[in-house]
Motif scaffolding. Structure first.
Motif, PDB file in Angstrom:
ATOM      1  N   TYR A  54       0.846  -1.179   0.000  1.00 52.77           N
ATOM      2  CA  TYR A  54       0.000   0.000   0.000  1.00 52.77           C
ATOM      3  C   TYR A  54       0.887   1.236   0.000  1.00 52.77           C
ATOM      4  CZ  TYR A  54       0.907   0.733   4.988  1.00 52.77           C
ATOM      5  OH  TYR A  54       1.509   0.957   6.199  1.00 52.77           O
ATOM      6  N   ALA A  55       0.292   2.356  -0.341  1.00 54.03           N
ATOM      7  CA  ALA A  55       0.989   3.642  -0.306  1.00 54.03           C
ATOM      8  C   ALA A  55      -0.035   4.717   0.011  1.00 54.03           C
ATOM      9  CB  ALA A  55       1.661   3.924  -1.646  1.00 54.03           C
ATOM     10  N   LEU A  56       0.418   5.769   0.639  1.00 56.38           N
ATOM     11  CA  LEU A  56      -0.460   6.859   1.043  1.00 56.38           C
ATOM     12  C   LEU A  56      -0.048   8.143   0.341  1.00 56.38           C
ATOM     13  CD1 LEU A  56      -0.374   6.139   4.876  1.00 56.38           C
ATOM     14  CD2 LEU A  56      -2.149   5.459   3.250  1.00 56.38           C
ATOM     15  N   VAL A  57      -1.028   8.963   0.002  1.00 55.92           N
ATOM     16  CA  VAL A  57      -0.744  10.280  -0.559  1.00 55.92           C
ATOM     17  C   VAL A  57      -0.497  11.200   0.626  1.00 55.92           C
ATOM     18  CG1 VAL A  57      -1.608  12.198  -1.931  1.00 55.92           C
ATOM     19  CG2 VAL A  57      -2.180   9.854  -2.588  1.00 55.92           C
ATOM     20  N   HIS A  58       0.692  11.787   0.655  1.00 59.99           N
ATOM     21  CA  HIS A  58       1.093  12.696   1.732  1.00 59.99           C
ATOM     22  C   HIS A  58       0.930  14.116   1.212  1.00 59.99           C
ATOM     23  CE1 HIS A  58       3.347  14.089   5.211  1.00 59.99           C
ATOM     24  NE2 HIS A  58       4.103  14.805   4.395  1.00 59.99           N
ATOM     25  N   LEU A  59       0.062  14.901   1.851  1.00 58.11           N
ATOM     26  CA  LEU A  59      -0.219  16.249   1.372  1.00 58.11           C
ATOM     27  C   LEU A  59       0.790  17.274   1.864  1.00 58.11           C
ATOM     28  CD1 LEU A  59      -4.091  16.282   1.704  1.00 58.11           C
ATOM     29  CD2 LEU A  59      -2.687  15.643  -0.259  1.00 58.11           C
ATOM     30  N   GLY A  60       1.563  16.949   2.883  1.00 60.98           N
ATOM     31  CA  GLY A  60       2.563  17.873   3.391  1.00 60.98           C
ATOM     32  C   GLY A  60       1.943  18.984   4.209  1.00 60.98           C
ATOM     33  N   ILE A  61       2.700  20.045   4.397  1.00 59.64           N
ATOM     34  CA  ILE A  61       2.232  21.187   5.180  1.00 59.64           C
ATOM     35  C   ILE A  61       1.947  22.352   4.240  1.00 59.64           C
ATOM     36  CG2 ILE A  61       3.467  20.464   7.244  1.00 59.64           C
ATOM     37  CD1 ILE A  61       5.601  22.551   6.554  1.00 59.64           C
ATOM     38  N   CYS A  62       1.154  23.295   4.724  1.00 65.24           N
ATOM     39  CA  CYS A  62       0.863  24.479   3.916  1.00 65.24           C
ATOM     40  C   CYS A  62       0.648  25.671   4.831  1.00 65.24           C
ATOM     41  CB  CYS A  62      -0.332  24.255   3.001  1.00 65.24           C
ATOM     42  SG  CYS A  62      -1.906  24.044   3.851  1.00 65.24           S
ATOM     43  N   SER A  63       0.720  26.838   4.256  1.00 65.23           N
ATOM     44  CA  SER A  63       0.502  28.071   5.019  1.00 65.23           C
ATOM     45  C   SER A  63      -0.986  28.242   5.317  1.00 65.23           C
ATOM     46  CB  SER A  63       1.007  29.264   4.212  1.00 65.23           C
ATOM     47  OG  SER A  63       0.213  29.437   3.055  1.00 65.23           O
ATOM     48  N   ALA A  64      -1.280  29.130   6.261  1.00 61.76           N
ATOM     49  CA  ALA A  64      -2.679  29.418   6.602  1.00 61.76           C
ATOM     50  C   ALA A  64      -3.461  29.940   5.399  1.00 61.76           C
ATOM     51  CB  ALA A  64      -2.744  30.398   7.777  1.00 61.76           C
ATOM     52  N   PRO A  65      -2.899  30.864   4.586  1.00 56.38           N
ATOM     53  CA  PRO A  65      -3.667  31.318   3.419  1.00 56.38           C
ATOM     54  C   PRO A  65      -4.002  30.182   2.440  1.00 56.38           C
ATOM     55  CG  PRO A  65      -1.899  32.863   3.886  1.00 56.38           C
ATOM     56  CD  PRO A  65      -1.678  31.670   4.776  1.00 56.38           C
ATOM     57  N   ILE A  66      -3.083  29.247   2.254  1.00 52.89           N
ATOM     58  CA  ILE A  66      -3.351  28.116   1.362  1.00 52.89           C
ATOM     59  C   ILE A  66      -4.420  27.216   1.978  1.00 52.89           C
ATOM     60  CG2 ILE A  66      -2.375  26.025   0.305  1.00 52.89           C
ATOM     61  CD1 ILE A  66      -1.603  28.637  -1.109  1.00 52.89           C
ATOM     62  N   ALA A  67      -4.376  27.010   3.284  1.00 52.30           N
ATOM     63  CA  ALA A  67      -5.406  26.203   3.948  1.00 52.30           C
ATOM     64  C   ALA A  67      -6.782  26.855   3.795  1.00 52.30           C
ATOM     65  CB  ALA A  67      -5.058  26.012   5.421  1.00 52.30           C
ATOM     66  N   HIS A  68      -6.852  28.183   3.930  1.00 52.88           N
ATOM     67  CA  HIS A  68      -8.124  28.892   3.732  1.00 52.88           C
ATOM     68  C   HIS A  68      -8.593  28.762   2.279  1.00 52.88           C
ATOM     69  CE1 HIS A  68      -8.899  30.745   7.573  1.00 52.88           C
ATOM     70  NE2 HIS A  68      -7.638  31.107   7.662  1.00 52.88           N
ATOM     71  N   ALA A  69      -7.673  28.883   1.326  1.00 55.73           N
ATOM     72  CA  ALA A  69      -8.035  28.747  -0.091  1.00 55.73           C
ATOM     73  C   ALA A  69      -8.548  27.345  -0.379  1.00 55.73           C
ATOM     74  CB  ALA A  69      -6.841  29.083  -0.981  1.00 55.73           C
ATOM     75  N   LEU A  70      -7.899  26.346   0.196  1.00 54.63           N
ATOM     76  CA  LEU A  70      -8.331  24.967   0.006  1.00 54.63           C
ATOM     77  C   LEU A  70      -9.717  24.753   0.616  1.00 54.63           C
ATOM     78  CD1 LEU A  70      -7.625  22.167  -1.024  1.00 54.63           C
ATOM     79  CD2 LEU A  70      -6.347  21.776   1.076  1.00 54.63           C
ATOM     80  N   ALA A  71      -9.949  25.289   1.800  1.00 60.37           N
ATOM     81  CA  ALA A  71     -11.269  25.182   2.424  1.00 60.37           C
ATOM     82  C   ALA A  71     -12.345  25.858   1.576  1.00 60.37           C
ATOM     83  CB  ALA A  71     -11.226  25.788   3.828  1.00 60.37           C
ATOM     84  N   ALA A  72     -12.012  27.019   1.013  1.00 60.03           N
ATOM     85  CA  ALA A  72     -12.985  27.737   0.172  1.00 60.03           C
ATOM     86  C   ALA A  72     -13.334  26.937  -1.073  1.00 60.03           C
ATOM     87  CB  ALA A  72     -12.432  29.106  -0.215  1.00 60.03           C
ATOM     88  N   VAL A  73     -12.327  26.324  -1.695  1.00 59.43           N
ATOM     89  CA  VAL A  73     -12.580  25.511  -2.889  1.00 59.43           C
ATOM     90  C   VAL A  73     -13.470  24.328  -2.544  1.00 59.43           C
ATOM     91  CG1 VAL A  73     -11.475  23.916  -4.529  1.00 59.43           C
ATOM     92  CG2 VAL A  73     -10.511  26.189  -4.149  1.00 59.43           C
ATOM     93  N   ILE A  74     -13.220  23.689  -1.418  1.00 59.12           N
ATOM     94  CA  ILE A  74     -14.038  22.552  -1.000  1.00 59.12           C
ATOM     95  C   ILE A  74     -15.466  23.005  -0.704  1.00 59.12           C
ATOM     96  CG2 ILE A  74     -14.381  20.848   0.827  1.00 59.12           C
ATOM     97  CD1 ILE A  74     -11.260  20.680   0.962  1.00 59.12           C
ATOM     98  N   MET A  75     -15.603  24.088   0.028  1.00 62.78           N
ATOM     99  CA  MET A  75     -16.945  24.596   0.372  1.00 62.78           C
ATOM    100  C   MET A  75     -17.704  25.023  -0.876  1.00 62.78           C
ATOM    101  SD  MET A  75     -17.274  23.943   3.484  1.00 62.78           S
ATOM    102  CE  MET A  75     -18.832  24.741   3.769  1.00 62.78           C
ATOM    103  N   ASN A  76     -17.035  25.674  -1.823  1.00 60.99           N
ATOM    104  CA  ASN A  76     -17.702  26.082  -3.055  1.00 60.99           C
ATOM    105  C   ASN A  76     -18.133  24.866  -3.860  1.00 60.99           C
ATOM    106  OD1 ASN A  76     -17.462  28.805  -2.501  1.00 60.99           O
ATOM    107  ND2 ASN A  76     -15.546  29.016  -3.622  1.00 60.99           N
ATOM    108  N   GLY A  77     -17.372  23.810  -3.811  1.00 59.94           N
ATOM    109  CA  GLY A  77     -17.738  22.587  -4.510  1.00 59.94           C
ATOM    110  C   GLY A  77     -18.922  21.888  -3.877  1.00 59.94           C
ATOM    111  N   LEU A  78     -19.147  22.128  -2.593  1.00 63.09           N
ATOM    112  CA  LEU A  78     -20.265  21.526  -1.885  1.00 63.09           C
ATOM    113  C   LEU A  78     -21.547  22.338  -1.989  1.00 63.09           C
ATOM    114  CD1 LEU A  78     -18.474  20.392   1.416  1.00 63.09           C
ATOM    115  CD2 LEU A  78     -19.166  18.960  -0.519  1.00 63.09           C
ATOM    116  N   ALA A  79     -21.423  23.564  -2.461  1.00 61.72           N
ATOM    117  CA  ALA A  79     -22.601  24.436  -2.542  1.00 61.72           C
ATOM    118  C   ALA A  79     -23.632  23.839  -3.501  1.00 61.72           C
ATOM    119  CB  ALA A  79     -22.191  25.827  -3.016  1.00 61.72           C
ATOM    120  N   PRO A  80     -24.925  23.946  -3.120  1.00 57.43           N
ATOM    121  CA  PRO A  80     -25.976  23.380  -3.993  1.00 57.43           C
ATOM    122  C   PRO A  80     -26.154  24.149  -5.273  1.00 57.43           C
ATOM    123  CG  PRO A  80     -26.931  24.347  -1.982  1.00 57.43           C
ATOM    124  CD  PRO A  80     -25.429  24.493  -1.911  1.00 57.43           C
TER     125      PRO A  80
END
Length: 80
Positions: A54-80
């Motif tokens: 087996y192998a795992l995808v390691h996402l690594g670390i990111c800055s707070a602005p990148i984490a916020h951008a990633l959260a926004a992309v996920i939330m926008n994708g979940l919007a109805p």
């Protein structure tokens, strides 16, 4: 991140993780997000990756602005 070429010496599980990493990197790039530390991890050193069950995808670390951008992309994708 450039796609990793398929290699018959790499186990199917490692190849699956490489393909998943590349697909996620491409999707994030389209959203304007880069996680530069993305990689895969196997349960042992890379010199034995052809034997990995087996192998795992390691996402690594990111800055707070990148984490916020990633959260926004996920939330926008979940919007109805």
């Amino acid at each position: 991140m450039a796609p990793t070429p398929h290699n018959s010496a790499i186990s199917p599980k490692v190849q699956e993780a490489l393909d998943a990493r590349d697909a996620l990197a491409a999707a994030l790039t389209r959203a304007g997000i880069q996680l530069p530390a993305m990689d895969i991890r196997t349960p042992w050193l890379d010199d034995r990756e052809a034997e990995a069950s087996y192998a795992l995808v390691h996402l690594g670390i990111c800055s707070a602005p990148i984490a916020h951008a990633l959260a926004a992309v996920i939330m926008n994708g979940l919007a109805p």
